[in-house]
Scaffold this motif. Structure first.
Motif, PDB file in Angstrom:
ATOM      1  N   GLU A  66      -7.877  -4.649  -1.339  1.00 55.55           N
ATOM      2  CA  GLU A  66      -7.846  -5.252  -0.224  1.00 55.55           C
ATOM      3  C   GLU A  66      -9.683  -6.016  -0.143  1.00 55.55           C
ATOM      4  O   GLU A  66     -10.198  -4.884   0.385  1.00 55.55           O
ATOM      5  CB  GLU A  66      -7.273  -4.401   0.724  1.00 55.55           C
ATOM      6  CG  GLU A  66      -6.529  -5.450   2.401  1.00 55.55           C
ATOM      7  CD  GLU A  66      -6.247  -4.590   2.836  1.00 55.55           C
ATOM      8  OE1 GLU A  66      -5.282  -4.798   3.506  1.00 55.55           O
ATOM      9  OE2 GLU A  66      -6.824  -3.172   3.095  1.00 55.55           O
ATOM     10  N   GLN A  71       1.299   5.487   0.926  1.00 59.10           N
ATOM     11  CA  GLN A  71       1.024   5.639   2.357  1.00 59.10           C
ATOM     12  C   GLN A  71      -0.002   6.040   2.578  1.00 59.10           C
ATOM     13  O   GLN A  71      -1.153   6.237   3.684  1.00 59.10           O
ATOM     14  CB  GLN A  71       2.242   7.255   2.768  1.00 59.10           C
ATOM     15  CG  GLN A  71       2.680   6.817   4.029  1.00 59.10           C
ATOM     16  CD  GLN A  71       4.181   8.397   4.624  1.00 59.10           C
ATOM     17  OE1 GLN A  71       3.851   8.664   3.565  1.00 59.10           O
ATOM     18  NE2 GLN A  71       4.649   7.930   4.938  1.00 59.10           N
ATOM     19  N   GLU A  72      -0.952   6.671   1.438  1.00 59.21           N
ATOM     20  CA  GLU A  72      -2.115   7.405   1.833  1.00 59.21           C
ATOM     21  C   GLU A  72      -3.445   6.285   1.490  1.00 59.21           C
ATOM     22  O   GLU A  72      -4.350   5.941   1.590  1.00 59.21           O
ATOM     23  CB  GLU A  72      -2.611   8.412   0.532  1.00 59.21           C
ATOM     24  CG  GLU A  72      -2.394   8.242  -0.704  1.00 59.21           C
ATOM     25  CD  GLU A  72      -1.124   7.862  -1.324  1.00 59.21           C
ATOM     26  OE1 GLU A  72      -0.900   7.906  -2.265  1.00 59.21           O
ATOM     27  OE2 GLU A  72      -0.108   8.156  -0.794  1.00 59.21           O
ATOM     28  N   ASP A  73      -3.143   5.239   0.982  1.00 68.24           N
ATOM     29  CA  ASP A  73      -3.962   4.096   1.154  1.00 68.24           C
ATOM     30  C   ASP A  73      -4.088   3.492   2.989  1.00 68.24           C
ATOM     31  O   ASP A  73      -3.794   3.243   3.314  1.00 68.24           O
ATOM     32  CB  ASP A  73      -3.399   2.415   0.568  1.00 68.24           C
ATOM     33  CG  ASP A  73      -2.851   2.849  -1.300  1.00 68.24           C
ATOM     34  OD1 ASP A  73      -3.577   4.088  -1.631  1.00 68.24           O
ATOM     35  OD2 ASP A  73      -2.039   2.293  -1.846  1.00 68.24           O
ATOM     36  N   GLU A  74      -5.511   3.452   2.220  1.00 64.75           N
ATOM     37  CA  GLU A  74      -5.960   3.022   3.858  1.00 64.75           C
ATOM     38  C   GLU A  74      -6.146   1.005   3.904  1.00 64.75           C
ATOM     39  O   GLU A  74      -6.291   0.449   5.403  1.00 64.75           O
ATOM     40  CB  GLU A  74      -7.541   2.461   4.507  1.00 64.75           C
ATOM     41  CG  GLU A  74      -7.934   3.679   3.991  1.00 64.75           C
ATOM     42  CD  GLU A  74      -9.550   4.299   3.762  1.00 64.75           C
ATOM     43  OE1 GLU A  74     -10.666   3.353   4.763  1.00 64.75           O
ATOM     44  OE2 GLU A  74      -9.839   5.833   3.919  1.00 64.75           O
ATOM     45  N   ALA A  75      -5.833   0.481   2.933  1.00 69.17           N
ATOM     46  CA  ALA A  75      -4.936  -0.862   2.986  1.00 69.17           C
ATOM     47  C   ALA A  75      -4.261  -1.446   3.612  1.00 69.17           C
ATOM     48  O   ALA A  75      -3.697   0.015   3.975  1.00 69.17           O
ATOM     49  CB  ALA A  75      -5.314  -1.571   1.133  1.00 69.17           C
ATOM     50  N   GLY A  76      -3.646  -1.871   3.377  1.00 70.14           N
ATOM     51  CA  GLY A  76      -2.344  -2.525   3.991  1.00 70.14           C
ATOM     52  C   GLY A  76      -1.411  -3.605   3.691  1.00 70.14           C
ATOM     53  O   GLY A  76      -1.830  -3.978   2.278  1.00 70.14           O
ATOM     54  N   HIS A 107     -12.988  -6.069   1.874  1.00 71.92           N
ATOM     55  CA  HIS A 107     -12.799  -5.202   3.584  1.00 71.92           C
ATOM     56  C   HIS A 107     -14.448  -5.481   3.290  1.00 71.92           C
ATOM     57  O   HIS A 107     -14.756  -5.263   4.438  1.00 71.92           O
ATOM     58  CB  HIS A 107     -13.237  -3.656   2.456  1.00 71.92           C
ATOM     59  CG  HIS A 107     -13.432  -3.390   0.908  1.00 71.92           C
ATOM     60  ND1 HIS A 107     -13.174  -3.663   0.415  1.00 71.92           N
ATOM     61  CD2 HIS A 107     -14.775  -3.148   1.217  1.00 71.92           C
ATOM     62  CE1 HIS A 107     -13.890  -3.357  -0.837  1.00 71.92           C
ATOM     63  NE2 HIS A 107     -14.656  -3.115  -0.382  1.00 71.92           N
ATOM     64  N   ALA A 128       0.989  -1.119   0.166  1.00 74.32           N
ATOM     65  CA  ALA A 128      -0.180  -0.343   0.240  1.00 74.32           C
ATOM     66  C   ALA A 128       0.988   1.154   0.097  1.00 74.32           C
ATOM     67  O   ALA A 128       1.905   1.407   0.513  1.00 74.32           O
ATOM     68  CB  ALA A 128      -0.914   0.186   1.142  1.00 74.32           C
TER      69      ALA A 128
END
Length: 140
Positions: free
Chosen positions: A121, A80-85, A123, A78
């Motif tokens: 990812e 940095q701005e992604d909410e994913a891991g 969810h 991911a």
């Protein structure tokens, strides 16, 4: 003198491991909107769905879909701005397909294919692998 040799070996080993980790990270795939090409064996799998996502035998609805089994695990990282891991060693990816794509791919079940698309990812409970692929193109 012996202690110094062990220290040097330990430093070299750590440096090698760190370099390998950086190298592996550099070869990771990115999440959407990036496009990726992945090859693997096309599979049809069934998982338990609603209401509890636990067991078809105990009354959950069947959720059957197509999956791509990769020959080797991949890394997905991911930004940095992604909410994913980040995910390492991903070997099976659930496919997000249109009805026409299901029809097109049905004869290819059990064979090796290449797909081009975008990764995201999981969810929801309907996502049965940590990473999914929205399929844009199919290459037998």
């Amino acid at each position: 003198m012996i202690f110094r040799s062990y220290c040097v070996c330990a430093v070299v080993l750590l440096a090698t491991l760190f370099t390998d980790a950086i190298s592996a990270r550099e070869h990771c795939f990115n999440y959407e909107p990036a496009k990726v090409a992945l090859s693997g064996k096309l599979l049809r799998k069934t998982y338990p769905g609603t209401p509890n996502f636990e067991s078809v035998a105990k009354g959950d609805h069947e959720e059957t879909g197509y999956y791509l089994q990769l020959a080797a695990g991949i890394c997905v990282r991911a930004k940095q701005e992604d909410e994913a891991g980040d995910h390492m060693g991903v070997k099976v990816i659930q496919l997000v397909l249109s009805e026409k794509q299901y029809e097109l791919l049905r004869p290819a079940l059990g064979t090796r294919i290449t797909l081009i698309g975008s990764l995201f990812e999981a969810h929801t409970g309907h996502h049965h692998t940590p990473v999914l692929l929205i399929v844009h193109e199919v290459h037998p």
